[in-house]
Design an enzyme around this catalytic site. Sequence first.
Site, PDB file in Angstrom:
ATOM      1  N   TRP A 179     -31.086 -35.838  29.779  1.00 43.32           N
ATOM      2  CA  TRP A 179     -31.358 -34.477  29.133  1.00 43.32           C
ATOM      3  C   TRP A 179     -31.895 -34.701  27.886  1.00 43.32           C
ATOM      4  O   TRP A 179     -32.865 -33.747  27.530  1.00 43.32           O
ATOM      5  CB  TRP A 179     -29.825 -33.948  28.876  1.00 43.32           C
ATOM      6  CG  TRP A 179     -29.963 -32.564  28.286  1.00 43.32           C
ATOM      7  CD1 TRP A 179     -30.112 -31.478  28.977  1.00 43.32           C
ATOM      8  CD2 TRP A 179     -29.821 -32.394  26.926  1.00 43.32           C
ATOM      9  NE1 TRP A 179     -30.187 -30.367  28.206  1.00 43.32           N
ATOM     10  CE2 TRP A 179     -29.878 -30.849  26.710  1.00 43.32           C
ATOM     11  CE3 TRP A 179     -29.593 -33.063  25.935  1.00 43.32           C
ATOM     12  CZ2 TRP A 179     -29.948 -30.108  25.603  1.00 43.32           C
ATOM     13  CZ3 TRP A 179     -29.634 -32.426  24.588  1.00 43.32           C
ATOM     14  CH2 TRP A 179     -29.957 -30.935  24.450  1.00 43.32           C
ATOM     15  N   HIS A 180     -31.573 -35.750  27.029  1.00 44.02           N
ATOM     16  CA  HIS A 180     -32.292 -35.880  25.844  1.00 44.02           C
ATOM     17  C   HIS A 180     -33.980 -36.060  25.867  1.00 44.02           C
ATOM     18  O   HIS A 180     -34.680 -35.821  24.951  1.00 44.02           O
ATOM     19  CB  HIS A 180     -31.750 -37.051  24.938  1.00 44.02           C
ATOM     20  CG  HIS A 180     -30.269 -36.475  24.223  1.00 44.02           C
ATOM     21  ND1 HIS A 180     -29.278 -36.414  24.965  1.00 44.02           N
ATOM     22  CD2 HIS A 180     -30.336 -35.982  23.096  1.00 44.02           C
ATOM     23  CE1 HIS A 180     -28.219 -35.894  23.984  1.00 44.02           C
ATOM     24  NE2 HIS A 180     -29.007 -35.663  22.953  1.00 44.02           N
ATOM     25  N   GLY A 181     -34.132 -36.800  26.922  1.00 45.31           N
ATOM     26  CA  GLY A 181     -35.576 -37.027  26.864  1.00 45.31           C
ATOM     27  C   GLY A 181     -36.206 -37.817  28.174  1.00 45.31           C
ATOM     28  O   GLY A 181     -35.214 -38.451  28.890  1.00 45.31           O
ATOM     29  N   PHE A 203     -36.081 -31.683  22.390  1.00 43.65           N
ATOM     30  CA  PHE A 203     -35.423 -32.112  23.988  1.00 43.65           C
ATOM     31  C   PHE A 203     -35.242 -30.911  24.574  1.00 43.65           C
ATOM     32  O   PHE A 203     -35.020 -30.028  24.355  1.00 43.65           O
ATOM     33  CB  PHE A 203     -33.796 -32.557  23.392  1.00 43.65           C
ATOM     34  CG  PHE A 203     -33.908 -33.514  22.497  1.00 43.65           C
ATOM     35  CD1 PHE A 203     -34.625 -34.999  22.868  1.00 43.65           C
ATOM     36  CD2 PHE A 203     -33.672 -33.713  21.139  1.00 43.65           C
ATOM     37  CE1 PHE A 203     -34.759 -36.091  22.410  1.00 43.65           C
ATOM     38  CE2 PHE A 203     -33.917 -34.895  20.176  1.00 43.65           C
ATOM     39  CZ  PHE A 203     -34.377 -35.881  20.920  1.00 43.65           C
TER      40      PHE A 203
END
Lengths: 467, 339
Positions: free
Chosen positions: A327-329, A467
Amino acid sequence: MNFTDLTFWTFFALTLFAYWLIRDRFWQNLLALAVSYIFYGWASPWLAFMLGVSTLADFLLARGIRAQPGRTRWFLGLSLLLNVGTLAFFKYFNFFADDLAKTLDALGVDNDLLLVRILLPAGLSFYTLKKLSYMFDVSRGTLQPTHTLVDFALYVSFFPQIAAGPIDRPQKLLPQLETPRAWRLEYFYNAWTLLLMGLFKKLVIADSLKVMTDKIFGLEHPSIFLLSMGALAFTAQILADFSGYTDLARGLAWLFGFETSENFNRPYLALTPTDFWNRWHITLSTWLRDYIFFPIRRALMRSRVPLPAWLVLAVPPIATMFVSGLWHGAGWTFVVWGLYYGILISAYQLLGMRGEWRPKTAIGTGLAWLIMFSLIVFGWALFRAPSLAWLTAILFHAPFIQTRDDMALGLVAFSMAAFYASPLLIKLALDRFPRDGWFHAAYYALVTALIVVFLNSSSPDFIYFQF
Amino acid sequence: MKPFLRYLLLTLLLLVVTGRTIPRRYQIEFPRQPGPKFDSRVRNLYIDKLNAEKPDIVLLGDSMVSVGVDSVQLSELTGMTASNFDVPGSSSALWYLILKNNIVVAEHLPRAVVIVFRDTVLTAPGYRVHGSYFIQLDEFAYRKEKVLLERAYLNLMNPLEYGAEKYLPLYGARVDIRLEVDAFVRYALPARLGCDVKCIDGGFYRLFAGANLEPGQLQAAIASADQYLYDPSRLDFKSQASDSFLPEMIRLARESGIQLILVRLKSQRAASDNAERLALKGYIGDLSDYLAQSNAPFLDYGEDPRLKPEHYIDSVHLNAEGRAKFTQILADGLIEALK
């Protein structure tokens, strides 16, 4: 538009004035919705259009669940496909396209389409999770779908939250949106300290540290010492940046008469990884816990095949944190960062040290804190590293200190981290006393003076926008 | 209510105290003229260079010129002596100052001044004028630089900022205060461990030199810094031109009998979307019309197919092969323009 721009504040002041001039709840929400779409579509109206279409789709799908409970899975599946599909496409297209293009190139197949760069719309990750929690809760029957499109659309797009959260649950925000509201001074009292601290953390602390961390993480072969000091500075920077954004978002929401969720609770005082994630980006952690961690654990515990206890304990956190990393990247550093925390949580839990665990002695507490803080700093090094290859090359091949310059600049980075983190530490100590005293007032007055001194003509974006 | 009133009272008190102490400490009188203060010293670097080398052609620009044009090869190809007056990290504000305070006042005037730029730099007067770039500007500025002050600073301030600069000592002296804070943070601790100012500054210079940077990060840093040039407002030539240094540079060159030639060099930066691509195309069209009306030849190599991605080190800088290629292309263009 950014929360630190004068354009934004002018726009905000005008909106706020009009908002409280209107007494009717529906028109207030409609105005807030229009403003949210202007804010979100400021850079490109296409983004607002995409947000509108996906919001409408989820609103109708949720209504579909209510109207035809027998087809709940079908409606939920469609929503998942829409939300996760959109997120995956925008977030991971570039990540996979490069590798695929190289493969096709080697095979002599035309790959021009894969070379198109897809830009991730800011805030997509945040509003997707908001919509998904709404859909999950409606499908589980724990939430009644709202009948008003305006309320739902405002819940999804509420402008203080859309770019980087907090990821408020529908149960928290929707009832407030559905309630009539009139201006109360209490809103301002709740907002002013948040707004002040938000600006201070961003303009004074995060932006100052960013200069140094960008330089260190931009080096091709930094020494281990320099990297460690850079990671320490980044540890302070990311907290100031992200919690500063949250403070601003919460302060702005208060001025509109809404109480939104806290996202940080002194995260660097955590003693275990579970404790850390209970304190860091709380709205994301609880989202992941409720919609990924618990379902996986439930499924494992109900498994027809008896599973070893360690497996039931280890798999849910690892899988959850893996998703958190994704999810963060789109990048291996984020994936490994997620897995790193998943493994840490599992290992601590296997050793009997869960979120509420506390050592019995002060020395034990100090040691547990030092170990956890070091693990957090290393985690941020993983997170901020330009690539996994870069980090492994340094960890396994770089000397601890290469030249005298490494030593000198490492000390500068340490000095900066300590200096710019000190106001946060002072605030931490001050918060042990009643918040309406003279000390707090003096602290905020000094903070104001520092904001004035550190105001620049332009400031970099908040880190969490990406993000 | 009470906490907020206490805060207001203390903030006012702080403003009064700083209003008394700051002017004395930094020797600034308030109300003051907003914008930075230049000292009266001006470097004669390019006056001396002009008088010593007596070039026919002077090339002004940033690092794109340093690494992108071989002045020796250019001299051979054009049959005219060429000299690079390149300053890495410079922008139109500095080119204007060098032209005004060094080139047109030299004993030897070149036949042509060639400004090599990319995309909207010529009409972005506020680009690279703060922080360490200001120090660079100060070297070539006199104490009173009305045009520079107006176009690079005052025009870009909003009324609130202008008022605060003028009347609020805490804000007006913020650059001096920050320099002091930064110096304390940067030097105090290492000094205790035997590394003085020279040691720290040398360390910064050596360690963070371009060659030590990770290529991907370097690209990202360049792209991020250049984003300023592609803001929708800056892509509107008509609204930007009159407040930029371009009209002044054209006037200065014309009054001194120097032929000003503007050269747009290709960059490998990809437009962020189609709207930006179209806006840039419109901008270049308007710039071209404007320069034609001003009798300033415009050599536009911004889309030149002869300059390929393999000729670049990063998104803006040419490599050795690219340098040779571009010098050849530029020589052909200059011969034609100076006929």
